[in-house]
Scaffold this motif. Structure first.
Motif, PDB file in Angstrom:
ATOM      1  N   PRO A 295       0.812  -1.241   0.000  1.00 53.51           N
ATOM      2  CA  PRO A 295       0.000   0.000   0.000  1.00 53.51           C
ATOM      3  C   PRO A 295       0.838   1.280   0.000  1.00 53.51           C
ATOM      4  O   PRO A 295       0.633   2.175   0.816  1.00 53.51           O
ATOM      5  CB  PRO A 295      -0.831  -0.144   1.279  1.00 53.51           C
ATOM      6  N   CYS A 296       1.781   1.360  -0.927  1.00 53.40           N
ATOM      7  CA  CYS A 296       2.621   2.564  -1.057  1.00 53.40           C
ATOM      8  C   CYS A 296       1.849   3.597  -1.871  1.00 53.40           C
ATOM      9  O   CYS A 296       1.288   3.268  -2.911  1.00 53.40           O
ATOM     10  CB  CYS A 296       3.913   2.186  -1.764  1.00 53.40           C
ATOM     11  N   THR A 297       1.828   4.849  -1.409  1.00 55.62           N
ATOM     12  CA  THR A 297       1.079   5.890  -2.120  1.00 55.62           C
ATOM     13  C   THR A 297       1.970   6.708  -3.049  1.00 55.62           C
ATOM     14  O   THR A 297       1.521   7.717  -3.600  1.00 55.62           O
ATOM     15  CB  THR A 297       0.397   6.842  -1.122  1.00 55.62           C
ATOM     16  N   ALA A 298       3.236   6.297  -3.186  1.00 57.08           N
ATOM     17  CA  ALA A 298       4.186   7.008  -4.066  1.00 57.08           C
ATOM     18  C   ALA A 298       4.346   8.476  -3.671  1.00 57.08           C
ATOM     19  O   ALA A 298       4.514   9.335  -4.523  1.00 57.08           O
ATOM     20  CB  ALA A 298       3.768   6.883  -5.533  1.00 57.08           C
ATOM     21  N   CYS A 299       4.288   8.751  -2.375  1.00 57.23           N
ATOM     22  CA  CYS A 299       4.443  10.141  -1.925  1.00 57.23           C
ATOM     23  C   CYS A 299       5.897  10.613  -2.056  1.00 57.23           C
ATOM     24  O   CYS A 299       6.171  11.804  -2.041  1.00 57.23           O
ATOM     25  CB  CYS A 299       3.992  10.292  -0.473  1.00 57.23           C
ATOM     26  N   HIS A 300       6.831   9.686  -2.150  1.00 59.13           N
ATOM     27  CA  HIS A 300       8.275   9.970  -2.326  1.00 59.13           C
ATOM     28  C   HIS A 300       8.955  10.573  -1.096  1.00 59.13           C
ATOM     29  O   HIS A 300      10.072  11.045  -1.198  1.00 59.13           O
ATOM     30  CB  HIS A 300       8.528  10.873  -3.549  1.00 59.13           C
ATOM     31  N   TYR A 301       8.288  10.607   0.042  1.00 58.82           N
ATOM     32  CA  TYR A 301       8.966  11.136   1.233  1.00 58.82           C
ATOM     33  C   TYR A 301      10.245  10.334   1.521  1.00 58.82           C
ATOM     34  O   TYR A 301      11.237  10.873   1.960  1.00 58.82           O
ATOM     35  CB  TYR A 301       8.059  11.058   2.468  1.00 58.82           C
ATOM     36  N   CYS A 302      10.189   9.019   1.289  1.00 54.66           N
ATOM     37  CA  CYS A 302      11.334   8.167   1.632  1.00 54.66           C
ATOM     38  C   CYS A 302      12.541   8.425   0.743  1.00 54.66           C
ATOM     39  O   CYS A 302      13.655   8.044   1.100  1.00 54.66           O
ATOM     40  CB  CYS A 302      10.934   6.698   1.556  1.00 54.66           C
ATOM     41  N   VAL A 303      12.331   9.055  -0.410  1.00 61.73           N
ATOM     42  CA  VAL A 303      13.492   9.362  -1.258  1.00 61.73           C
ATOM     43  C   VAL A 303      13.806  10.857  -1.287  1.00 61.73           C
ATOM     44  O   VAL A 303      14.936  11.239  -1.579  1.00 61.73           O
ATOM     45  CB  VAL A 303      13.307   8.842  -2.708  1.00 61.73           C
ATOM     46  N   LEU A 313      15.307   3.714  -5.274  1.00 62.59           N
ATOM     47  CA  LEU A 313      14.039   4.386  -5.629  1.00 62.59           C
ATOM     48  C   LEU A 313      12.878   3.528  -5.116  1.00 62.59           C
ATOM     49  O   LEU A 313      12.237   2.779  -5.866  1.00 62.59           O
ATOM     50  CB  LEU A 313      13.957   4.591  -7.141  1.00 62.59           C
ATOM     51  N   ILE A 314      12.621   3.659  -3.842  1.00 60.91           N
ATOM     52  CA  ILE A 314      11.679   2.752  -3.159  1.00 60.91           C
ATOM     53  C   ILE A 314      10.281   2.726  -3.802  1.00 60.91           C
ATOM     54  O   ILE A 314       9.782   1.644  -4.122  1.00 60.91           O
ATOM     55  CB  ILE A 314      11.607   3.118  -1.652  1.00 60.91           C
ATOM     56  N   PRO A 315       9.623   3.887  -4.024  1.00 62.25           N
ATOM     57  CA  PRO A 315       8.260   3.805  -4.591  1.00 62.25           C
ATOM     58  C   PRO A 315       8.237   3.178  -5.980  1.00 62.25           C
ATOM     59  O   PRO A 315       7.303   2.446  -6.313  1.00 62.25           O
ATOM     60  CB  PRO A 315       7.782   5.262  -4.625  1.00 62.25           C
ATOM     61  N   ASP A 316       9.261   3.444  -6.784  1.00 64.56           N
ATOM     62  CA  ASP A 316       9.303   2.863  -8.136  1.00 64.56           C
ATOM     63  C   ASP A 316       9.458   1.342  -8.050  1.00 64.56           C
ATOM     64  O   ASP A 316       8.846   0.582  -8.811  1.00 64.56           O
ATOM     65  CB  ASP A 316      10.463   3.448  -8.946  1.00 64.56           C
ATOM     66  N   ILE A 317      10.282   0.926  -7.098  1.00 67.50           N
ATOM     67  CA  ILE A 317      10.497  -0.513  -6.918  1.00 67.50           C
ATOM     68  C   ILE A 317       9.214  -1.191  -6.426  1.00 67.50           C
ATOM     69  O   ILE A 317       8.838  -2.266  -6.901  1.00 67.50           O
ATOM     70  CB  ILE A 317      11.694  -0.725  -5.948  1.00 67.50           C
ATOM     71  N   PHE A 318       8.504  -0.527  -5.503  1.00 61.74           N
ATOM     72  CA  PHE A 318       7.235  -1.108  -5.021  1.00 61.74           C
ATOM     73  C   PHE A 318       6.196  -1.145  -6.146  1.00 61.74           C
ATOM     74  O   PHE A 318       5.389  -2.073  -6.231  1.00 61.74           O
ATOM     75  CB  PHE A 318       6.697  -0.314  -3.829  1.00 61.74           C
ATOM     76  N   ALA A 319       6.235  -0.130  -7.017  1.00 58.06           N
ATOM     77  CA  ALA A 319       5.285  -0.127  -8.149  1.00 58.06           C
ATOM     78  C   ALA A 319       5.564  -1.332  -9.053  1.00 58.06           C
ATOM     79  O   ALA A 319       4.630  -1.976  -9.556  1.00 58.06           O
ATOM     80  CB  ALA A 319       5.410   1.172  -8.929  1.00 58.06           C
ATOM     81  N   VAL A 359      10.375   8.173   7.916  1.00 57.53           N
ATOM     82  CA  VAL A 359       9.589   9.256   7.294  1.00 57.53           C
ATOM     83  C   VAL A 359       8.378   8.746   6.519  1.00 57.53           C
ATOM     84  O   VAL A 359       7.624   9.540   5.966  1.00 57.53           O
ATOM     85  CB  VAL A 359      10.461  10.125   6.351  1.00 57.53           C
ATOM     86  N   CYS A 360       8.185   7.431   6.446  1.00 56.94           N
ATOM     87  CA  CYS A 360       7.078   6.900   5.631  1.00 56.94           C
ATOM     88  C   CYS A 360       5.739   7.158   6.324  1.00 56.94           C
ATOM     89  O   CYS A 360       5.456   6.598   7.385  1.00 56.94           O
ATOM     90  CB  CYS A 360       7.259   5.407   5.399  1.00 56.94           C
ATOM     91  N   PRO A 361       4.870   8.008   5.743  1.00 56.38           N
ATOM     92  CA  PRO A 361       3.594   8.293   6.409  1.00 56.38           C
ATOM     93  C   PRO A 361       2.679   7.081   6.501  1.00 56.38           C
ATOM     94  O   PRO A 361       1.782   7.051   7.329  1.00 56.38           O
ATOM     95  CB  PRO A 361       2.963   9.386   5.542  1.00 56.38           C
ATOM     96  N   GLN A 362       2.899   6.093   5.633  1.00 56.54           N
ATOM     97  CA  GLN A 362       2.058   4.893   5.681  1.00 56.54           C
ATOM     98  C   GLN A 362       2.606   3.868   6.678  1.00 56.54           C
ATOM     99  O   GLN A 362       2.049   2.781   6.845  1.00 56.54           O
ATOM    100  CB  GLN A 362       1.968   4.230   4.302  1.00 56.54           C
ATOM    101  N   GLN A 363       3.741   4.206   7.272  1.00 59.11           N
ATOM    102  CA  GLN A 363       4.401   3.320   8.245  1.00 59.11           C
ATOM    103  C   GLN A 363       4.616   1.917   7.673  1.00 59.11           C
ATOM    104  O   GLN A 363       4.330   0.900   8.332  1.00 59.11           O
ATOM    105  CB  GLN A 363       3.610   3.291   9.549  1.00 59.11           C
ATOM    106  N   LEU A 364       5.097   1.877   6.451  1.00 57.89           N
ATOM    107  CA  LEU A 364       5.338   0.586   5.804  1.00 57.89           C
ATOM    108  C   LEU A 364       6.639  -0.030   6.328  1.00 57.89           C
ATOM    109  O   LEU A 364       7.617   0.690   6.563  1.00 57.89           O
ATOM    110  CB  LEU A 364       5.456   0.766   4.287  1.00 57.89           C
ATOM    111  N   PRO A 365       6.674  -1.353   6.471  1.00 54.95           N
ATOM    112  CA  PRO A 365       7.920  -2.023   6.852  1.00 54.95           C
ATOM    113  C   PRO A 365       8.820  -2.138   5.620  1.00 54.95           C
ATOM    114  O   PRO A 365       9.001  -3.218   5.049  1.00 54.95           O
ATOM    115  CB  PRO A 365       7.424  -3.397   7.337  1.00 54.95           C
ATOM    116  N   ILE A 366       9.383  -1.007   5.205  1.00 57.64           N
ATOM    117  CA  ILE A 366      10.065  -0.925   3.904  1.00 57.64           C
ATOM    118  C   ILE A 366      11.208  -1.930   3.805  1.00 57.64           C
ATOM    119  O   ILE A 366      11.396  -2.593   2.777  1.00 57.64           O
ATOM    120  CB  ILE A 366      10.579   0.518   3.666  1.00 57.64           C
ATOM    121  N   ARG A 367      11.964  -2.068   4.897  1.00 60.54           N
ATOM    122  CA  ARG A 367      13.125  -2.978   4.836  1.00 60.54           C
ATOM    123  C   ARG A 367      12.679  -4.413   4.543  1.00 60.54           C
ATOM    124  O   ARG A 367      13.253  -5.100   3.700  1.00 60.54           O
ATOM    125  CB  ARG A 367      13.907  -2.912   6.155  1.00 60.54           C
TER     126      ARG A 367
END
Ligand code: SF4
Ligand code: SF4
Length: 379
Positions: A295-303, A313-319, A359-367
């Motif tokens: 559920p990434c919203t591609a807000c790009h805060y993480c980059v 490029l976390i959101p691009d990779i999740f996409a 910084v992820c507003p969705q609090q995703l477990p990105i790692r």
């Protein structure tokens, strides 16, 4: 009935976080044309933040909006973001710079940005809310509000401690409406309980509600056929959000003139979804719930607000991962390799520092998610 914030002319706001780009810079000719169209059709609400496009969003608004139109033609919203200050004395100089970057001498709306339980502690320690209320008293801000990414109970606490907050901006869309982690509906209910008008962000969930899985697309196609309409997927999402009581603006992060024309076509004379349309939206929600999507919203805060040491490029990779698992796109390996060009790290290069998660507003477990991606794509 007298509406709050009567200066907001229509319910669609221009979210300036995904503007048309030419490399690192905003494509100004196209942006100016979009600004002109937006104002010409009677809309007047623009939203930015310093982190959007690494500061280029504010500059683009100065060059494309505030230097080209009289101040009373538009409303401009900016935000105080936690990464730009560590103590109270740093807030005012940052704010004054924001005025300069945007080319204005006041903001119509100023938000305590991306509030959650942790950020709220910092904002309180630095007297950020008090500073914003002082700026309002000095005429440099017309209205003080907050944007919010946490559970409903946290919003209740903030609005109880700071009843002077005039409005709340929340993530609100048909997919998150009953979602247990986002709690859109409960957060909305808390805002309304405190009598606050609501502004909506992420109505199309970072584009997830535009490109639908096949089964979801069939539902809207069938609806359009039976109604004799050609409404876009985005239209159902944006009108869903705008139809709730107390919602003053729905922000759309428009990147192209085509997106803008689509948005204008149904928001110029807004009408809420009818029963058949709401039923279709509920069925599409059901389709999504059966899928395994990040559920990434591609807000790009993480980059943009966090500098990943591996430049991933976390959101691009999740996409890419969602395209592979949800849409079964045959060429996602090709897209994944494209994301890795120009020295960007692969999912498997993550050193688990955790900067992005802070910084992820969705609090995703990105790692953890990046580990899954690395396993899927082999790097
Ligand atoms: S945890 Fe991984 S992806 Fe996140 S900032 Fe650190 S290296 Fe980058
Ligand atoms: S991973 Fe989180 S911070 Fe990064 S783009 Fe997605 S939602 Fe935004």
């Amino acid at each position: 009935m007298c509406e709050v914030f009567p200066e907001i002319k229509k319910k669609l706001g221009f979210g300036c976080m995904r503007l048309p780009m030419n490399g690192e810079k905003v494509e100004m000719k196209q942006f100016c044309e979009m600004v002109d169209r937006f104002l010409e059709e009677g809309f007047n609400y623009f939203d930015t933040a310093h982190g959007y496009l690494n500061g280029e969003s504010e500059v683009a608004l100065r060059e494309g909006l505030t230097s080209r139109y009289p101040r009373e033609r538009y409303l401009l919203t900016n935000k105080l973001t936690g990464v730009y200050f560590d103590k109270e004395e740093e807030i005012r100089p940052f704010f004054e710079n924001q005025l300069k970057w945007c080319g204005v001498d006041y903001f119509d709306f100023y938000l305590m940005h991306a509030q959650n339980a942790k950020e709220f502690v910092k904002f309180k320690r630095c007297r950020a809310y008090e500073t914003a209320f002082d700026l309002k008293a000095e005429g440099k801000v017309r209205h003080v509000g907050l944007s919010f990414h946490d559970k409903a109970a946290v919003l209740d606490q903030i609005l109880t401690e700071y009843p002077q907050v005039e409005f709340v901006q929340i993530q609100f869309n048909y997919l998150d409406y009953d979602d247990e982690s986002v709690e859109s509906r409960k957060v909305y209910d808390v805002a309304r309980k405190h009598g606050k008008p609501v502004l909506v962000m992420e109505p199309v969930k970072g584009g997830s509600l535009v490109k639908l899985p096949e089964e979801g697309q069939k539902i809207f196609d069938e609806l359009n056929r039976s109604e004799g309409t050609k409404m876009s997927n985005a239209s159902y999402a944006i009108r869903f959000a705008a139809g709730f009581g107390g919602i003053r603006v729905v922000l759309s992060g428009m990147s192209t003139p085509e997106q803008m024309e689509d948005n204008i076509s149904y928001m110029k004379d807004f009408r809420p979804l009818n029963e058949r349309e709401l039923a279709a939206v509920r069925r599409v929600t059901g389709v999504f719930k059966g899928l395994d999507m990040i559920p990434c919203t591609a807000c790009h805060y993480c980059v943009e607000e966090n500098h990943c040491p591996k430049d991933i490029l976390i959101p691009d990779i999740f996409a890419c991962m969602n395209s592979k698992n949800v849409f079964h796109d045959w060429n996602t390996n090709f897209y994944y390799n494209n994301v890795l060009t120009a020295g960007h790290g692969a999912a498997g290069d993550c050193i688990q520092c955790g900067g992005c998660e802070r910084v992820c507003p969705q609090q995703l477990p990105i790692r953890a998610l990046l580990k899954d991606v690395a396993a899927q794509f082999g790097k």
